[in-house]
Design a protein around this motif. Structure first.
Motif, PDB file in Angstrom:
ATOM      1  N   ARG A 153       0.822  -1.325  -0.044  1.00 32.89           N
ATOM      2  CA  ARG A 153      -0.001   0.094   0.114  1.00 32.89           C
ATOM      3  C   ARG A 153       1.007   1.538   0.062  1.00 32.89           C
ATOM      4  O   ARG A 153       0.677   2.084  -0.743  1.00 32.89           O
ATOM      5  CB  ARG A 153      -0.818   0.018   1.291  1.00 32.89           C
ATOM      6  N   ARG A 183      -7.397  -2.306   8.880  1.00 28.33           N
ATOM      7  CA  ARG A 183      -7.876  -2.236   7.611  1.00 28.33           C
ATOM      8  C   ARG A 183      -7.041  -1.143   6.743  1.00 28.33           C
ATOM      9  O   ARG A 183      -6.295  -1.637   5.762  1.00 28.33           O
ATOM     10  CB  ARG A 183      -9.244  -2.044   7.529  1.00 28.33           C
ATOM     11  N   LEU A 184      -7.596  -0.251   6.960  1.00 25.83           N
ATOM     12  CA  LEU A 184      -6.847   0.776   6.061  1.00 25.83           C
ATOM     13  C   LEU A 184      -5.535   1.486   6.616  1.00 25.83           C
ATOM     14  O   LEU A 184      -5.365   2.393   6.987  1.00 25.83           O
ATOM     15  CB  LEU A 184      -8.034   1.902   6.080  1.00 25.83           C
ATOM     16  N   PRO A 375     -11.240   7.150   8.003  1.00 27.82           N
ATOM     17  CA  PRO A 375     -10.906   6.079   7.552  1.00 27.82           C
ATOM     18  C   PRO A 375     -12.242   5.261   7.214  1.00 27.82           C
ATOM     19  O   PRO A 375     -12.161   4.481   6.048  1.00 27.82           O
ATOM     20  CB  PRO A 375      -9.782   5.478   8.407  1.00 27.82           C
ATOM     21  N   VAL A 379     -13.160   3.973   3.397  1.00 28.92           N
ATOM     22  CA  VAL A 379     -13.198   2.516   3.026  1.00 28.92           C
ATOM     23  C   VAL A 379     -14.622   2.467   2.343  1.00 28.92           C
ATOM     24  O   VAL A 379     -14.822   1.692   1.326  1.00 28.92           O
ATOM     25  CB  VAL A 379     -12.908   1.570   4.078  1.00 28.92           C
ATOM     26  N   ASP A 396      -8.684   9.232   2.256  1.00 30.08           N
ATOM     27  CA  ASP A 396      -8.450   9.475   3.557  1.00 30.08           C
ATOM     28  C   ASP A 396      -7.638  10.791   3.561  1.00 30.08           C
ATOM     29  O   ASP A 396      -6.663  11.091   3.210  1.00 30.08           O
ATOM     30  CB  ASP A 396      -8.136   8.543   4.720  1.00 30.08           C
TER      31      ASP A 396
END
Ligand SMILES: Cc1cc2nc3c(=O)[nH]c(=O)nc-3n(C[C@H](O)[C@H](O)[C@H](O)COP(=O)(O)OP(=O)(O)OC[C@H]3O[C@@H](n4cnc5c(N)ncnc54)[C@H](O)[C@@H]3O)c2cc1C
Ligand code: SF4
Ligand code: SF4
Lengths: 408, 441
Positions: A153, A183-184, A375, A379, A396
């Motif tokens: 990422r 997650r993010l 976030p 998402v 974000d």
């Protein structure tokens, strides 16, 4: 008190406990009596995203007031309604007499959780187990998997990977929140880089856990209270006076926890800290000139209505301060993205219907990128954009900023 | 944190109109609003003067003249000391309706006459300008009509059968003969048959499939009933004209929308249109800020204090327009035995222009809640001069403060049927004068 009387009271308590009946606290009495202010004008119906998305089985904020004004004791009748509410707060904002529907919904959920746990949506119970097991609302990836995903990422967005600076006494505590931790992942890294770039002396608390918001949303206010009490105590022990948060939900929940528990710790969302401590001039000076891009802002309900509208204006000012960012307004920017109130986790269909409405508004704004200072919203919106093939970038705010501010 | 040339407090009809008018002068204008007020609760039609001195009239201009003669503290009278009030009302309403029209909400009507419209509670509404979805249902156009009132099974607050008999009765009171009135209660597969609200029905109307089904149903009803006019409780939120045209083409009748109490779909359409047009013309609108106080220096307002969550901060402008409405908007609140203006703590005056004394209030409140002459508190508010500047003891309170809409005293819109007319004209003048004030330095 005579022993007879004491015995009597003990007996009453016992029966109440057996029957799982929880007596209303003065606070609850007060909130419920606010419902009686409702004049049934139905204005709120036009502004409720769930009502718009469903109509059919969700009677909307007025319906909640209506249902309860018949008999508050039969609160559990409203269970199918109160778990559908996204707690976006638009009804209360537009209500001419300020009926606190979201507060009522939260109270009802906590009563249902204790007295009628059978009525709590199944999809939410799993989340609660996650918190008990892992401390986070989502099951974390295993460490290797997480690292690999994170590297990928970060590489994609051109940001470096740093270790987590530990929280030392007296520093600003950065609370990343479950969404960014599990997650993010890039949001947590971006948050760190932004704080570092503006010379904020910060650290990440060791073994932090869920802020308690989702737990409270499910109805387990005892567990939420406990999570928040122990977090704030730990911060006090570390002589922390300032907590900074990248998630809108965590920020608003921890803020209200400090109020509830009478803690002097100041909790702020990243946009607040940046605007108030760093200032837009510094941000503007520090930012790199990147390609010209048309940007709009999604206004998370937890910032605009739970914390206060001013946070949105901070976020907007920060975006406007970035060179080559062409800021465009969006009609409906303050509408819920559909992820609020945990709706997404037990009724993905309705949640997605609300999200699709939001996507239409995003498209109509003409922006190439929509930035969300949260976030969870990010998402949700980007999942929706992918599914609906809406060609808009979703970032974000911490990530959007970090990419423009970070330099080797 | 907010710095602007003109700050408008309140985004109802008065505030939005004042703000937009001020942007015509290329000024930077910002509206703040805490939520919503009476404008959202209105019926979305513009009353100018329905019942001067308590008697209904079909001639608003005559009514205005009567009011000017008998009620010197009425906003129309106050304006008439400097301007031709009929002309400026016309200008203001033309301005308002053209704002709406630019966003697709069309108005009809003329200041020379009031019209009678039928409503969803089986009664009628006297007004002056109305949305063109209601045009075919203007009572004097219904002479000799055979009217079908269309209800929907489960729709809350609308009883088509009751309305149809009641309309016949009211029409005859106005010397209009309805050849026939009939009613039906439709049930469509996509409609829930209980607890259905008009908002949902309006949203359904905007869906192609629903509209097609409904048109078909109507056609069958009409075939049995020999109908010339069809009344519907709503024609839709976003596409009312398209819907109206399609129903008319399919059924060969004249179709119209009834006026309705809150939640009124036409009012939502109007307010959304005004807000969008104001933004389009450069007005900045912030919803979610509440004005809670101010800083003044002598006769000048320096800033207004805004509250948002736990924060308080100043909003600075060169001129300020107070358009916070009355009890519904929140411009005036009642606290035990006191009523007060919430932002500048301006003294309040009654309908006759007398200072509202504390001992008066308990007397006023003790009166019956529905006296024939209207509730006396509905006539109270701040007192203004012809420039719309609030005055205290006949002296201008602050040089850079203006007021517009129902925060102003001297008239009772509930009794008089003049709500949006006064909101429009006072907003128009306040916007113009605030702009002149700023331009004059
Ligand atoms: C049920 C009902 C039906 C009506 N029907 C009609 C009709 O069909 N035709 C007609 O002509 N008139 C009608 N009226 C009257 C008309 O609606 C009002 O006279 C008119 O809308 C007043 O407009 P306003 O802008 O002055 O006030 P409002 O619309 O009340 O606006 C005031 C605004 O100020 C905001 N505000 C207040 N205090 C603060 C603060 N401290 N900080 C920030 N914001 C603040 C409020 O949120 C509100 O949005 C009706 C009224 C009612 C109650
Ligand atoms: S807007 Fe407020 S008063 Fe009106 S129906 Fe909704 S909750 Fe009740
Ligand atoms: S908080 Fe939002 S979702 Fe819940 S009832 Fe109010 S408007 Fe609807």
């Amino acid at each position: 008190m005579s022993s007879m009387r004491r015995k009597e009271l003990e007996h009453i308590d016992k029966v109440l406990a057996e029957e799982k009946i929880v007596v209303f606290s003065p606070y609850e009495d007060e909130i419920y009596s606010e419902i009686e202010k409702c004049q049934n004008c139905s204005l709120c119906l036009t502004f409720c995203p769930v009502f718009e998305a469903t109509g059919e089985f969700y009677p909307g904020p007025r319906g909640i007031a209506d249902e309860l004004s018949r008999d508050v004791r039969e609160f559990w009748r409203a269970s199918s309604i109160v778990y559908m509410c996204t707690l976006c707060g638009r009804c209360q904002e537009r209500c001419p007499v300020n009926v606190p529907i979201p507060e009522v919904v939260m109270l009802l959920r906590s009563k249902i959780f204790v007295q009628r746990p059978d009525l709590v949506p199944e999809g939410l119970k799993v989340l609660l187990e996650n918190v008990s097991r892992y401390g986070y609302i989502f099951e974390p990836m295993n460490p290797e998997e997480r690292e690999e995903s994170l590297r990928g990422r970060l590489e994609r967005i051109g940001l470096p990977l740093r270790g987590d600076p530990p929280l030392r006494s007296g520093l600003v505590a950065y609370f990343p929140g479950c969404q960014a931790e599990t997650r993010l992942l890039e949001v947590k890294e971006a948050g760190k880089l932004v704080l570092e770039a503006f010379d904020v002396d910060y650290g990440i608390p060791e073994k932090w856990k869920c802020c308690g918001l989702p737990v409270r949303l499910i109805g387990d206010s005892a567990m939420a209270d406990e999570l928040q009490r122990s977090f704030l105590e730990e911060m006090e022990r570390m002589n922390v006076t300032d907590v900074v948060v990248t998630c809108a939900g965590c920020a608003s929940e921890l803020k209200s926890a400090t109020k509830r528990l009478g803690s002097g710790i100041r909790v702020r969302h990243l946009v607040e800290l940046l605007f108030e401590e760093v200032g837009v001039e510094t941000i503007s000076r520090k930012a790199r000139v990147s390609d010209k891009v048309k940007v709009t802002l999604h206004e998370p309900c937890h910032l605009s209505r739970h914390i206060g509208r001013y946070t949105i204006d901070y976020a907007e000012e920060i975006l406007r301060a970035l060179p080559n960012v062409d800021y465009v307004g969006m009609r409906g920017a303050d509408e819920c993205c559909g992820a609020g109130g945990l709706l997404k986790f037990h009724n993905p269909f309705v949640s997605a219907t609300i999200r699709n409405k939001k996507l239409e508004k995003i498209s109509r704004s003409g922006a190439e990128v929509v930035v969300a200072p949260c976030p969870l919203c990010s998402v949700n919106i980007s999942e929706g954009a992918a599914r609906k093939r809406v060609s808009v970038g979703v970032d974000d705010l911490a990530v959007f900023l970090a990419r423009r501010i970070y330099s080797e | 944190m907010i710095e602007t040339e003109i700050l408008v407090i309140g985004g109802g009809v008065a505030g939005l109109l004042a703000a937009t008018k001020a942007t015509d002068e290329k000024l930077e204008v910002t509206v703040i609003d805490k939520g919503s007020g009476a404008s959202y609760q209105s019926s979305g039609v513009i009353d100018v003067m329905g019942c001067p001195l308590g008697e209904a009239t079909l001639k608003p201009i005559e009514g205005i003249a009567q009011v000017i003669e008998c009620s010197p503290s009425h906003p129309y009278s106050v304006i008439s000391s400097e301007r031709n009030v009929t002309n400026v009302i016309k200008d203001a309403i033309r301005y308002l309706t053209s704002m709406a029209s630019n966003r697709g909400v069309e108005f009809k009507g003329e200041i020379e006459r009031n019209v009678v419209l039928l409503n969803t509670i089986g009664s009628f509404k006297l007004t002056c300008f109305y949305q063109s979805t209601m045009d075919r249902g203007v009572l004097h156009k219904l002479e000799g009509a055979s009217l079908l009132v269309t209800g929907f099974k489960g729709l809350v607050g609308f009883n088509a059968r009751f309305c149809s008999s009641s309309f016949k009765h009211f029409a005859s009171k106005f010397n209009i003969e309805l050849r026939k009135t009939s009613s039906t209660e439709l049930s469509l597969p996509s409609l829930r048959e209980f607890n259905l609200t008009i908002i949902e029905l309006a949203r359904m109307m905007d869906e192609d499939d629903f509209r097609k089904d409904l048109a078909k149903k109507l056609e069958t009803e009409i075939a049995v009933n020999d109908v010339s006019h069809v009344a519907l409780p709503t024609l839709g939120l976003k596409k009312p004209y398209e819907n109206m045209r399609i129903f008319e083409e399919e059924t060969g009748t004249s179709v119209f929308e009834l006026v309705s109490p809150p939640p009124s779909v036409p009012a939502q359409r109007l307010m959304e249109a005004l807000e969008e047009e104001a933004i389009e013309r450069g007005v900045r609108i912030f919803r979610g800020y509440k004005a809670v106080g101010f800083e003044g220096e002598g006769r000048s307002i320096k800033s207004v204090t805004l509250a948002s969550g736990e924060k308080r901060f100043p909003a600075k402008a060169k001129a300020y327009i107070l358009a916070t409405g009355k009890f519904i908007g929140g411009g005036i609140v009642e606290e035990r035995d006191k009523v007060k203006e919430t932002v500048f703590n301006l003294p309040l005056y009654d309908e006759k222009g007398e200072p509202l004394k504390r001992q008066n209030i308990s007397r006023l409140l003790a009166k019956s809640p529905f006296p024939r002459e209207g509730h006396p508190l509905m006539g109270c508010g701040v007192k203004v001069n012809a420039q719309m500047k609030p005055v205290v003891n006949d002296e201008v309170a602050y040089d850079n403060l203006f007021a517009a809409g129902s925060i102003i005293s001297g008239y009772n819109y509930v009794r008089e049927k003049s709500g949006m007319g006064v909101a429009a004209v006072t907003g128009y003048i306040a916007g113009m004068n605030a702009a002149t004030h700023v331009e004059g330095g």
